[in-house]
Design a protein around this motif. Structure first.
Motif, PDB file in Angstrom:
ATOM      1  N   THR A 127      -6.475   4.609   8.495  1.00  0.00           N
ATOM      2  CA  THR A 127      -6.016   3.380   9.117  1.00  0.00           C
ATOM      3  C   THR A 127      -5.264   3.735  10.402  1.00  0.00           C
ATOM      4  OG1 THR A 127      -3.926   3.404   7.896  1.00  0.00           O
ATOM      5  CG2 THR A 127      -5.813   2.299   6.869  1.00  0.00           C
TER       6      THR A 127
ATOM      7  N   TYR B 275      -8.092  -2.749  -1.140  1.00  0.00           N
ATOM      8  CA  TYR B 275      -7.493  -1.489  -1.595  1.00  0.00           C
ATOM      9  C   TYR B 275      -8.539  -0.379  -1.661  1.00  0.00           C
ATOM     10  CZ  TYR B 275      -5.568   2.200  -4.410  1.00  0.00           C
ATOM     11  OH  TYR B 275      -5.189   3.444  -4.849  1.00  0.00           O
TER      12      TYR B 275
ATOM     13  N   GLU C   5      -0.917   7.940  12.068  1.00  0.00           N
ATOM     14  CA  GLU C   5       0.265   8.179  11.245  1.00  0.00           C
ATOM     15  C   GLU C   5       1.399   8.722  12.109  1.00  0.00           C
ATOM     16  OE1 GLU C   5       0.868   8.040   7.555  1.00  0.00           O
ATOM     17  OE2 GLU C   5      -0.686   6.565   7.987  1.00  0.00           O
TER      18      GLU C   5
ATOM     19  N   TYR D  54      -2.541   2.110  13.861  1.00  0.00           N
ATOM     20  CA  TYR D  54      -1.875   1.101  14.680  1.00  0.00           C
ATOM     21  C   TYR D  54      -2.552   1.102  16.049  1.00  0.00           C
ATOM     22  CZ  TYR D  54       1.629  -0.824  17.898  1.00  0.00           C
ATOM     23  OH  TYR D  54       2.255  -1.544  18.880  1.00  0.00           O
TER      24      TYR D  54
ATOM     25  N   SER E  39       2.402  -1.337  10.567  1.00  0.00           N
ATOM     26  CA  SER E  39       2.644  -0.888   9.186  1.00  0.00           C
ATOM     27  C   SER E  39       1.710   0.244   8.781  1.00  0.00           C
ATOM     28  CB  SER E  39       2.485  -2.061   8.216  1.00  0.00           C
ATOM     29  OG  SER E  39       1.139  -2.518   8.198  1.00  0.00           O
ATOM     30  N   LYS E  40       0.558   0.356   9.457  1.00  0.00           N
ATOM     31  CA  LYS E  40      -0.409   1.403   9.130  1.00  0.00           C
ATOM     32  C   LYS E  40       0.094   2.789   9.514  1.00  0.00           C
ATOM     33  CE  LYS E  40      -3.199  -1.723   7.659  1.00  0.00           C
ATOM     34  NZ  LYS E  40      -3.359  -1.919   6.192  1.00  0.00           N
TER      35      LYS E  40
ATOM     36  N   ASP F 268       1.548   4.336   6.158  1.00  0.00           N
ATOM     37  CA  ASP F 268       0.882   4.034   4.880  1.00  0.00           C
ATOM     38  C   ASP F 268       0.245   5.264   4.243  1.00  0.00           C
ATOM     39  OD1 ASP F 268      -1.276   4.494   6.527  1.00  0.00           O
ATOM     40  OD2 ASP F 268      -2.306   2.608   6.099  1.00  0.00           O
ATOM     41  N   ASN F 269       0.500   6.461   4.831  1.00  0.00           N
ATOM     42  CA  ASN F 269      -0.027   7.719   4.278  1.00  0.00           C
ATOM     43  C   ASN F 269      -1.548   7.720   4.185  1.00  0.00           C
ATOM     44  OD1 ASN F 269       2.422   9.081   3.991  1.00  0.00           O
ATOM     45  ND2 ASN F 269       2.811   8.120   2.001  1.00  0.00           N
ATOM     46  N   ASP F 270      -2.191   7.079   5.128  1.00  0.00           N
ATOM     47  CA  ASP F 270      -3.654   7.034   5.143  1.00  0.00           C
ATOM     48  C   ASP F 270      -4.113   7.271   6.581  1.00  0.00           C
ATOM     49  OD1 ASP F 270      -6.344   6.565   4.951  1.00  0.00           O
ATOM     50  OD2 ASP F 270      -6.165   4.667   3.895  1.00  0.00           O
TER      51      ASP F 270
ATOM     52  N   GLN G 155      -9.043   0.999   1.678  1.00  0.00           N
ATOM     53  CA  GLN G 155      -7.845   1.732   2.094  1.00  0.00           C
ATOM     54  C   GLN G 155      -7.806   3.119   1.478  1.00  0.00           C
ATOM     55  OE1 GLN G 155      -4.083  -0.330   1.403  1.00  0.00           O
ATOM     56  NE2 GLN G 155      -3.100   1.630   0.949  1.00  0.00           N
ATOM     57  N   ASN G 156      -8.249   3.234   0.225  1.00  0.00           N
ATOM     58  CA  ASN G 156      -8.139   4.517  -0.473  1.00  0.00           C
ATOM     59  C   ASN G 156      -9.373   5.393  -0.336  1.00  0.00           C
ATOM     60  OD1 ASN G 156      -6.240   6.015  -2.207  1.00  0.00           O
ATOM     61  ND2 ASN G 156      -7.933   6.023  -3.652  1.00  0.00           N
TER      62      ASN G 156
END
Length: 797
Positions: A86, A580, A185, A88, A77-78, A81-83, A583-584
């Motif tokens: 993070t 969160y 990504e 996979y 899912s990472k 996630d537009n980050d 993550q941000n």
């Protein structure tokens, strides 16, 4: 909007050329007599078409799956996630990932982003496939021998638009050597206008009779639009920019040969995309042939009182504004003798870190051919510095060369001591023949203060280094990690380490003349990671023995003896907020937050960060309230408020909050809390908080200022939401004034608006006028900020 790193690197020059940065690049630089070119269009972007990336199909709410499904923090899912922070990760070297779109879609390009570490895990060979039913697959694109030049680098790959598929699959057949695979990504793009991202970080450095240009190629970042080449433009002696040359795709440097002596040149670069779409221009880079900082040469620094030590005479010419020359006299002179004669064209004086009354006020600059008979070159009186670390620049008009230069300070601003941070002499001569390698640093020490960080320190023994190179090894033999830190640095905090691991470090100084010897390696073993079962408070007035009542990979919850153990709602609540936040805004070195809760004591709360010895170098929120019911809004809001402080005081590995003096305690927290509630899925908290924040006003910087309504909310709503908030801290950490890992001063309002404009990607001056009002001082500060920090990315007039 997402900010991907554009890569970084270091180049060493014989002596820093006299560039625009020397006159305007320091904080608060003021040029009293203009001798450098001023370009009417500098800072104004010119584009044929505004960049339009089109649509990322992986953002339409479809389903991501993988051949080898993973769970937790590194699941598939990472990938969407537009980050880029993070990833996979799977323990296979060959694998596939698949995206099932909500509707059939045609793509014209896709992007792949490398993860944070281990380049050998990057994909090397792969195919992109499409399917109408998830069973029968058609090859869309094949790539082999691919590499990524940096961590978290996004690379784009164009494909011919064809069938609209509902399923897309990236099949990786080989990595770059590892038996594991990882990606940060994967994006599938359609539409857009082909305009590439602008190049950035343009530098111009004199090499022999030419100027070497280097820039960062950002063209495939985020949107996947690769350039077909670059256009390079040049301005001579302040004239208009004209085409100079073109460079091919993926070229990142160019040399403009055979420049004229005693002439200034300015350069800018833009990318050319498919269909000749032109990007925005890069920043402008300037050089002046034959002119440089003479104090960068090997030479002798003396003063009237033979002042030595940590604040001695050599600190006035060590290229670091964070050291200083200090003498216990109200008047003094400094003298510099280069190895050869030089003709001055200007000079600078930089204020030191404190005590404005010690700043020089009246002085005369003199030159001599023999050290005995002096000629007055420039006299100033009534001079003042409006801030600390402010560089003021002065130009000269003389056709004579001298072997000795003396700054004779005849009065300061009222103190019994006189100080300045830097004295630079700008002029002509031969910068190549006299550059000596710097002396080696000494006294390298290291202390593991926690399981995830080590603090290093050393002595800087040279005024001539341009940088230090710090290297790290796991065995004392293979030095496979390094960081280049600025000249004048004497401390470094190595974050994100692994507990129970031995690390070796060594250090050397570098400049164009060569490299010093390495220090003797030092080693340290980090203590085990993890949070203790009990923790004795030893900070402020706190003396409680705390008990850990809950722990997961994100948080450790501590109660004092009076806390009701049934208040387990805090476990999930704090976990969601901190998860969160990471993550941000990044990892904050230690992935766990220690959340301390008291009942009926220590009213209110406070934060601590991994930089704070007082809290054992941990990220901490420590709160005391009378009521800890789940429905109590104060309990919920004060908890998120304290986490907001951890973000502002330690984001991206730099200690301090240069905006704290403007937004106080804390207008920043208001927008952080709203965004974090939404990002953590705490919708009811977000709605309740919005109702409070939207009507709140304050009396700073003027009466009835609505920080949330008129400043933060429009930025958040219109320019990327949490990504814009994160971008402010990222840009600040990358570019704002800091030394030894800490910010050294506060932002003024103009700098604050400038950096938020960069975070939003648009000029926020009008928004600032609505929110804060506007003054002549704000206008001056904003104009100066654009000079001092030219790489903050947005278009302004």
């Amino acid at each position: 909007m997402r900010f991907s790193p554009a890569g970084s690197g270091s180049r060493y020059t014989p002596v820093r050329p006299w560039t625009a940065a020397l006159l305007t690049g320091a904080v608060g630089a003021t040029l009293l007599t203009a001798t450098t070119p001023v370009h009417a269009d500098e800072g104004t972007a010119t584009v044929t078409t505004a960049p339009d990336p089109g649509t990322d199909i992986t953002g339409n709410g479809g389903k991501i799956t993988a051949q080898y499904a993973e769970t937790g923090a590194e699941s598939e899912s990472k990938l969407i996630d537009n980050d880029v922070r993070t990833k996979y990760f799977t323990i296979r070297s060959a694998m596939w990932v698949q995206y099932q779109s909500t509707t059939a879609a045609t793509i014209d390009r896709y992007t792949v982003t490398s993860a944070n570490d281990a380049p050998d895990r990057d994909p090397r060979d792969w195919t992109l496939q499409g399917s109408l039913d998830g069973s029968a697959w058609t090859v869309i694109d094949t790539r082999s021998d691919q590499t990524f030049s940096a961590r978290n680098q996004t690379r784009g790959f164009g494909v011919a638009p064809g069938t609209a598929y509902t399923h897309y699959r990236l099949v990786v057949s080989k990595t770059n050597g590892s038996s594991d695979s990882q990606l940060a990504e994967w994006e599938l793009w359609a539409g857009g206008n082909g305009v590439p991202a602008a190049p950035s970080k343009l530098t111009a450095t004199l090499e022999g009779d030419g100027a070497r240009l280097d820039w960062a190629d950002n063209s495939s970042y985020d949107t996947g639009y690769a350039e077909s080449g670059f256009q390079i433009e040049r301005s001579v002696a302040g004239g208009p920019f004209e085409p100079l040359a073109t460079a091919g795709a993926d070229v990142r440097s160019y040399t403009d040969a055979a420049l004229r002596s005693d002439t200034s040149y300015s350069y800018r670069v833009r990318a050319v995309g498919a269909g000749n779409g032109l990007s925005d221009y890069s920043n402008t880079a300037d050089v002046a042939v034959g002119m440089f900082d003479i104090t960068d040469l090997a030479g002798t620094v003396t003063d009237q009182y033979t002042t030595g030590g940590a604040e001695g005479r050599e600190k006035a010419a060590d290229n670091s504004p964070y050291s200083k020359y200090l003498t216990s006299h109200a008047t003094t002179w400094l003298q510099y003798q280069p190895a050869g004669a030089s003709r001055l064209t200007g000079y600078t004086v930089t204020s030191a870190n404190d005590s404005p009354d010690r700043d020089p006020k009246n002085w005369t600059l003199r030159g001599s051919v023999d050290g005995s008979t002096w000629t007055d070159l420039d006299t100033r009186s009534g001079q003042s510095f409006t801030g600390r670390y402010q560089k003021r620049s002065y130009s000269l008009d003389t056709d004579r060369s001298f072997r000795y230069f003396r700054l004779d300070v005849t009065a300061n601003n009222g103190a019994g001591q006189t100080q300045l941070a830097e004295w630079e002499l700008l002029g002509t001569g031969n910068p190549y023949s006299q550059a000596d390698a710097p002396e080696a640093p000494s006294g390298l020490s290291v202390k593991a203060v926690s399981g995830d960080q080590a603090v290093l320190g050393w002595s800087d023994n040279s005024r001539l280094e341009q940088s230090f190179r710090l290297e790290r090894s796991l065995n004392g033999t293979d030095w496979d990690w390094s960081r280049v830190v600025p000249n004048g640095t004497t401390a470094y905090t190595d974050l994100g380490l692994t507990g129970g691991t031995t690390y070796y470090y060594r250090l050397r100084a570098e400049n164009a003349g060569g490299r010093s010897a390495y220090t003797t390696p030092v080693k340290v073993t980090t203590p085990p990671s993890g949070m203790p079962a009990t923790w004795q408070e030893h900070w402020l007035e706190h003396v409680q023995l705390l008990t850990k009542v809950h722990e997961n990979e994100d948080v450790a919850i501590y109660f004092d003896n009076d806390m009701d153990r049934s208040q387990t709602w805090l476990n999930d609540y704090v976990t969601k907020l901190w998860k969160y936040t990471k993550q941000n805004y990044g990892s904050f070195s230690n992935p766990q937050l220690a959340a301390v809760f008291h009942k009926g004591k220590y009213g209110g709360g406070h934060p601590a960060t991994v930089f704070d010895a007082s809290h054992d170098y941990r990220n901490v929120i420590d709160i005391g309230l009378g009521d800890w019911k789940e429905t109590d809004s104060q309990a919920r809001n004060v908890t998120s408020h304290e986490i907001a402080h951890i973000v502002e005081f330690s984001a991206y590995g730099v200690k301090g909050s240069p905006a704290f003096g403007l937004w106080g305690d804390s207008k920043w927290a208001e927008i952080y809390q709203y965004d974090a509630y939404l990002g953590a899925g705490l919708t009811a908290d977000a709605e309740s908080w919005y109702d409070k924040a939207i009507v709140k006003t304050d009396n700073f910087p003027r009466a009835n200022t609505a920080w949330f309504r008129d400043w933060f909310l429009p930025i958040w709503r219109d320019h990327g939401k949490g990504e814009a908030l994160d971008a402010f801290f990222r840009l600040t950490a990358e570019q704002f004034t800091q030394h030894n890992g800490s910010y050294v001063r506060d932002m003024n309002m103009g700098e604050f608006i400038h950096f938020w404009s960069g975070a939003a990607g648009v000029d926020l001056r009008k928004q600032a006028e609505t929110a804060f009002g506007w003054t002549d001082e704000y206008e001056r500060q904003l104009g100066q900020a654009r000079l001092d920090f030219p790489d903050v990315p947005y278009t302004h007039s």
